[in-house]
Design an enzyme around this catalytic site. Structure first.
Site, PDB file in Angstrom:
ATOM      1  N   ALA A  77      -5.995   5.289   5.381  1.00 54.61           N
ATOM      2  CA  ALA A  77      -6.850   6.292   6.019  1.00 54.61           C
ATOM      3  C   ALA A  77      -8.033   6.651   5.116  1.00 54.61           C
ATOM      4  O   ALA A  77      -8.600   7.745   5.238  1.00 54.61           O
ATOM      5  CB  ALA A  77      -6.045   7.536   6.392  1.00 54.61           C
ATOM      6  N   ARG A 117      -5.948   6.973  17.130  1.00 52.97           N
ATOM      7  CA  ARG A 117      -7.234   6.982  16.430  1.00 52.97           C
ATOM      8  C   ARG A 117      -8.323   6.313  17.282  1.00 52.97           C
ATOM      9  O   ARG A 117      -9.484   6.687  17.197  1.00 52.97           O
ATOM     10  CB  ARG A 117      -7.122   6.318  15.046  1.00 52.97           C
ATOM     11  CG  ARG A 117      -8.309   6.558  14.130  1.00 52.97           C
ATOM     12  CD  ARG A 117      -8.047   6.129  12.704  1.00 52.97           C
ATOM     13  NE  ARG A 117      -7.493   7.190  11.884  1.00 52.97           N
ATOM     14  CZ  ARG A 117      -8.222   8.034  11.127  1.00 52.97           C
ATOM     15  NH1 ARG A 117      -9.530   7.936  11.092  1.00 52.97           N
ATOM     16  NH2 ARG A 117      -7.636   8.969  10.425  1.00 52.97           N
ATOM     17  N   PHE A 121      -5.967  -4.109   3.147  1.00 57.29           N
ATOM     18  CA  PHE A 121      -6.730  -3.916   4.384  1.00 57.29           C
ATOM     19  C   PHE A 121      -5.878  -3.362   5.519  1.00 57.29           C
ATOM     20  O   PHE A 121      -6.168  -3.610   6.684  1.00 57.29           O
ATOM     21  CB  PHE A 121      -7.423  -5.223   4.809  1.00 57.29           C
ATOM     22  CG  PHE A 121      -8.320  -5.785   3.732  1.00 57.29           C
ATOM     23  CD1 PHE A 121      -9.466  -5.099   3.336  1.00 57.29           C
ATOM     24  CD2 PHE A 121      -8.011  -6.976   3.096  1.00 57.29           C
ATOM     25  CE1 PHE A 121     -10.286  -5.603   2.327  1.00 57.29           C
ATOM     26  CE2 PHE A 121      -8.835  -7.477   2.086  1.00 57.29           C
ATOM     27  CZ  PHE A 121      -9.977  -6.794   1.700  1.00 57.29           C
ATOM     28  N   GLN A 173       0.828  -1.203   0.000  1.00 63.22           N
ATOM     29  CA  GLN A 173       0.000   0.000   0.000  1.00 63.22           C
ATOM     30  C   GLN A 173       0.860   1.249   0.000  1.00 63.22           C
ATOM     31  O   GLN A 173       0.352   2.352  -0.115  1.00 63.22           O
ATOM     32  CB  GLN A 173      -0.903   0.014   1.240  1.00 63.22           C
ATOM     33  CG  GLN A 173      -1.958  -1.072   1.250  1.00 63.22           C
ATOM     34  CD  GLN A 173      -2.719  -1.125   2.560  1.00 63.22           C
ATOM     35  OE1 GLN A 173      -2.705  -2.153   3.228  1.00 63.22           O
ATOM     36  NE2 GLN A 173      -3.394  -0.049   2.941  1.00 63.22           N
ATOM     37  N   GLU A 177     -12.893   2.711   4.761  1.00 53.62           N
ATOM     38  CA  GLU A 177     -12.912   2.100   6.094  1.00 53.62           C
ATOM     39  C   GLU A 177     -14.239   2.216   6.847  1.00 53.62           C
ATOM     40  O   GLU A 177     -14.640   1.277   7.529  1.00 53.62           O
ATOM     41  CB  GLU A 177     -11.804   2.719   6.962  1.00 53.62           C
ATOM     42  CG  GLU A 177     -10.408   2.441   6.472  1.00 53.62           C
ATOM     43  CD  GLU A 177      -9.387   3.348   7.152  1.00 53.62           C
ATOM     44  OE1 GLU A 177      -9.363   4.556   6.829  1.00 53.62           O
ATOM     45  OE2 GLU A 177      -8.650   2.863   8.013  1.00 53.62           O
TER      46      GLU A 177
HETATM   47  N1  MTE Z   1     -11.224  -2.746  -0.326  1.00 50.31           N
HETATM   48  C1  MTE Z   1     -10.673  -3.822  -0.916  1.00 50.31           C
HETATM   49  N2  MTE Z   1     -11.368  -4.467  -1.848  1.00 50.31           N
HETATM   50  N3  MTE Z   1      -9.426  -4.257  -0.569  1.00 50.31           N
HETATM   51  C2  MTE Z   1      -8.690  -3.633   0.413  1.00 50.31           C
HETATM   52  O1  MTE Z   1      -7.566  -4.037   0.700  1.00 50.31           O
HETATM   53  N4  MTE Z   1      -8.597  -1.799   2.063  1.00 50.31           N
HETATM   54  C3  MTE Z   1      -9.381  -0.890   2.901  1.00 50.31           C
HETATM   55  C4  MTE Z   1     -10.374  -0.103   2.051  1.00 50.31           C
HETATM   56  N5  MTE Z   1     -11.104  -0.972   1.187  1.00 50.31           N
HETATM   57  C5  MTE Z   1      -9.263  -2.490   1.060  1.00 50.31           C
HETATM   58  C6  MTE Z   1     -10.550  -2.072   0.634  1.00 50.31           C
HETATM   59  C7  MTE Z   1      -8.564   0.052   3.645  1.00 50.31           C
HETATM   60  S1  MTE Z   1      -7.849  -0.462   5.066  1.00 50.31           S
HETATM   61  C8  MTE Z   1      -8.390   1.347   3.241  1.00 50.31           C
HETATM   62  S2  MTE Z   1      -7.532   2.447   4.172  1.00 50.31           S
HETATM   63  C9  MTE Z   1      -8.952   1.833   1.983  1.00 50.31           C
HETATM   64  O2  MTE Z   1      -9.639   0.827   1.261  1.00 50.31           O
HETATM   65  C10 MTE Z   1      -7.799   2.379   1.136  1.00 50.31           C
HETATM   66  O3  MTE Z   1      -8.200   2.789  -0.104  1.00 50.31           O
HETATM   67  P1  MTE Z   1      -8.880   4.218  -0.399  1.00 50.31           P
HETATM   68  O4  MTE Z   1      -8.152   5.230   0.408  1.00 50.31           O
HETATM   69  O5  MTE Z   1      -8.707   4.386  -1.841  1.00 50.31           O
HETATM   70  O6  MTE Z   1     -10.316   4.083   0.035  1.00 50.31           O
HETATM   71 MO1  MOS Z   2      -6.284   1.319   5.915  1.00 45.92          MO
HETATM   72  S1  MOS Z   2      -6.168   0.454   7.752  1.00 45.92           S
HETATM   73  O1  MOS Z   2      -5.855   2.891   6.532  1.00 45.92           O
HETATM   74  O2  MOS Z   2      -4.821   0.757   5.193  1.00 45.92           O
END
Ligand code: MTE
Ligand code: MOS
Length: 780
Positions: A524, A324, A242, A211, A727
């Site tokens: 985040a 947080r 995730f 990430q 999230e």
């Molecule tokens: N959705 C999918 N399909 N796979 C992922 O790994 N990670 C989550 C969320 N949704 C995730 C997910 C987490 S922890 C975060 S912080 C956000 O996606 C990150 O992406 P964004 O900032 O583009 O929403």
């Molecule tokens: Mo999401 S826990 O902020 O990668």
């Protein structure tokens, strides 16, 4: 959005901002053609690596005999801490996380040496042959033990406001209690993996499932002892992150870079599932203690909360994660007088890390638990108590001094209570339970308010690159990473929107530290907020140049040049295809690429006092869940869930709905079936899907009604007024936990309260049911 839709349905959608266009890789996902790191064609001479792991939770390494490993078939090299030319560390904030343990192991499963061999099998088999002579040291394995020994990875933090002690003492009612919240394994479908390819003159290219490519680049550079410009990190996509690949992707990446340096050959390392779960950190589990004072309506006057989390052996992101938690212990509620103490416990277990919600879910669990207990003590509907405590006029400042300016949870609550028929169903469930001896039902409604922005203010920046080629096609690159959440799709929509071209004309290339330097983690939930704005700025810069060019060439005022539907209208008479204008501009030597930069305004925060405005805005949601429990087996099932979620003016309602559904189900897993269990020696026993139960398709509620809030709109100037959605929906699953708690309470005819810990596994539900039937007295 404003364009008339083309006639042939979804496939022909333009894909501008706000349209439910398909995920840009959907056709590749379903065909199995989307390339993940492990799918990259291997360069000739590629070797494979495996870690040799500690078999002790805490011990001094007296000596190590790796001759058996070296002699094993196919082994090319074996590396130890002594073979790290640079810094032997992958700790992102503190430097307390060795790549290879040197003199001491600090958890069962910690990497000690690295085997590099001709095949995956050869490397893995050889890794088992290390003979390590340990001298055991005392291990701290539980939060309680860590608290007793004052074993912390970083100092404790206290946030307070008002005279909480006096307010608590003076309140008409008081409650006191404790409960636990379990951790959670990220269980991304694609495990941690990295592939390092050596280049000339000490350069290295690392393909990493991460990430945060920028962080991996720096960690690899430090490990090799070279400058960052020698290291390139690329990630096309992850099969899920995730949070688990925010910092912990550095470990395999550094390993392959070190091995590539040592052997001069490309090296790949992919943890198998058991190793992945054994080595990597998870969501922090917590012990929560509370004391609360409230009035007859359940309105909180003062509250004292203590959080103690298991951080594992090193700090990793535990500081910001626990911060947080503190900053989400209010959720949607005004806490007039408050003290929140946060202990970050050091234990001899995996180093816990980010996981969707980043500590926020645990903070919210705490306050929701307290409100439920208040309602049960007063004998009223928990929904009424939640409402009574909502932020509102004159009650709108968080414990960390941020004014809540965009509160909509009350409106979501009202709408969802009506559309889900909450009150009538609650009454019907109570009637039903009275005649159902063994199966009991429960219902609960909970809200979510989640702060959007990295609390580390400097992370709230992003860059993008937009290239327009002379045929009018567009290539987009930004610092964000794709992990299935649809970020690439959304940002491409923003660019298509800005340039007035179809989504199909915009291609997004892999995240690459050589294209975008110093990018923040995609985390985040702010990926599309940050990268969307940066990409919009880049596209706008190109558009401005094209407008200036067209205005001059065709002698019209700039306002008369308009981009839409793959065309450019120039005045009332002339209309060119986008590509035609681009080609003319190229011939006239107009620069057809641009970079864009964005930094979130308004935010500031003092990490010492935890006060400030850490968040640009809040994302909101609400959920009603109905469950059935079997009081003889403890099994639970979510029968129906109604969700109303605020994604602002959604950039892509199809993708956002997917995020809401997925987040909710993942949250259900956290709170019901996913249980981490270590034995007395500190070995994690639940390191495979056979013993660690994540939700499957059959766990999805049979009746699942998920909606984005149509009136949602960001009051702040976010990208197209959308709201981050990655999230927040996870925390909607707190309603499931409370529905189970409600069902357990029915066992005693709703007299008293169920002391239920999370996860509410069958064992835990049975325990709570048994305790209930002993009819514990209602606390005063
Ligand atoms: N959705 C999918 N399909 N796979 C992922 O790994 N990670 C989550 C969320 N949704 C995730 C997910 C987490 S922890 C975060 S912080 C956000 O996606 C990150 O992406 P964004 O900032 O583009 O929403
Ligand atoms: Mo999401 S826990 O902020 O990668």
């Amino acid at each position: 959005m404003n364009d008339p839709r083309p006639p042939r349905g979804e496939a022909a959608l333009r894909g501008l901002a706000g349209e439910p266009v398909r995920h840009d890789s959907a056709h590749l996902h379903v065909a199995g053609e989307a390339a993940y790191t492990d799918d990259i064609l291997e360069v000739r001479g590629t070797l494979h690596a495996a870690f040799g792991l500690s078999r002790r939770a805490h011990a001094r390494i007296k000596s190590m005999d790796l001759s058996g490993v070296r002699a094993a078939p196919g082994v090319v090299a074996v590396l130890t801490a002594a073979d790290v030319p640079g810094e032997n560390n992958v700790g992102p904030i503190l430097h307390d996380d060795p790549i290879l343990a040197a003199t001491e192991v600090q958890f069962y499963g910690q990497p000690i040496f690295l085997v590099v061999a001709e095949s995956v099998g050869a490397a893995r088999r050889a890794a088992r042959l290390g003979a390590v002579d340990y001298e055991d040291l005392p291990a701290v394995l539980t939060i309680e033990d860590a608290l007793a020994k004052q074993s912390f990875v970083i100092p404790s933090v206290t946030l307070q406001r008002g005279d909480w002690q006096a307010t608590l003492a003076a309140a008409p009612h008081r409650l006191k209690g404790a409960f636990r919240i379990g951790g959670q394994e990220q269980f991304y479908l694609e495990g941690q993996v990295a592939y390092g390819v050596p280049g000339e003159d000490g350069d290295v290219l690392v393909y990493s499932s991460t990430q945060h490519p920028g962080e991996v680049q720096l960690q690899v550079a430090h490990a090799l002892g070279v400058e960052a410009h020698r290291v390139a990190v690329e990630c096309r996509r992850m099969g899920g992150g995730f949070g688990g690949k925010e910092t912990q992707a550095s470990h395999p990446a550094c390993a392959v870079a070190l091995a590539a340096r040592a052997t001069g050959r490309p090296v790949k390392l992919r943890y198998d599932r058991d190793d992945d779960i054994t080595i990597t950190g998870k969501r922090h589990d917590y012990l929560v203690e509370y004391e609360v004072g409230f009035d007859g309506a359940g309105r909180i006057a003062g509250i004292d909360l203590m959080f103690a989390s298991r951080c594992g052996f090193s700090a990793d992101l535990s500081g910001p994660v626990n911060d947080r938690t503190v900053m989400h212990a209010d959720n949607c509620y005004y806490l007039p007088a408050v003290r929140i103490v946060s202990h970050r416990c050091k234990t001899n277990t995996q180093s816990n890390t980010a996981f969707r919600g980043f500590g926020g879910p645990q903070g919210m669990m705490a306050i929701e638990y307290v409100l439920d207990e208040i309602a049960r003590a007063l004998g009223c509907d928990p929904l009424a108590v939640r409402r009574a405590n909502f932020y509102g006029p004159g009650r709108d400042v968080t414990p960390y001094d941020m004014q809540v300016e965009d509160f909509v949870a009350d409106r979501l609550f009202d709408e969802l209570a009506a559309s889900s028929d909450y009150a009538a169903r609650r009454a019907a469930i109570r009637t039903w339970n009275a005649t159902s001896a063994i199966v009991k039902r429960g219902i609960a409604m909970t809200p979510v308010k989640f702060g959007i922005s990295f609390t580390a203010t400097f992370y709230n920046q992003a860059s993008a690159l937009v290239h327009v080629y002379t045929d009018g096609s567009v290539l987009l690159n930004h610092g964000g990473t794709e992990m299935g959440q649809g970020l690439f799709t959304k940002v491409a929509q923003v660019v298509a929107h800005e340039l007035g071209v179809d989504f199909d004309r915009v291609r997004v290339s892999a995240s690459d530290t050589s294209k975008i330097p110093n990018a923040s983690a995609t985390a985040a939930s702010s990926g599309s907020d940050l990268n969307g704005k940066a990409a919009q700025a880049a596209a706008a810069a190109i558009k401005m140049r094209l407008v200036a060019f067209a205005a001059e060439r065709f002698q019209v005022p700039p306002e008369a040049v308009r981009f839409a539907a793959n065309h450019v209208k120039i005045g009332d008479l002339k209309r060119l295809k986008f590509g035609e204008l681009v080609r003319l501009a190229y011939l006239a030597r107009v620069q057809l690429w641009a970079s864009g930069f964005y930094k979130t305004p308004k935010i500031h925060y003092d990490p010492k006092t935890l006060k400030g405005r850490p968040f640009y805005y809040f994302a909101y949601g609400a959920a009603v869940s109905e469950v059935a429990i079997d009081t003889l087996t403890g099994e639970t099932r979510t029968l129906r869930a109604d969700i109303l979620h605020d994604a602002g003016r959604s950039l892509n309602p199809a993708i956002d709905l997917g995020q809401v559904e997925g987040g909710f189900i993942q949250g259900m897993g956290w709170l019901t079936t996913e249980e981490l269990s270590w034995d007395e020696s500190g070995r994690l026993m639940t390191h495979a899907p056979s013993t660690y139960k994540i939700p499957v398709a059959s766990d999805v509620p049979a009746d699942f009604r998920v909606k984005l809030w149509e009136r949602g709109e960001n009051v702040e100037d976010s990208i197209h007024r959308s709201k981050a959605v990655g999230e927040p929906p996870l925390m909607l699953a707190i309603s499931v936990f409370h529905a189970i708690k409600d069902a357990v309470a029915s066992v005693s005819g709703y007299e008293g309260t169920a002391h239920l810990n999370s996860p509410a596994t069958p064992e835990e539900v049975l325990r709570a049911v048994a305790a209930m039937t002993k009819r514990q007295p209602v606390p005063a």
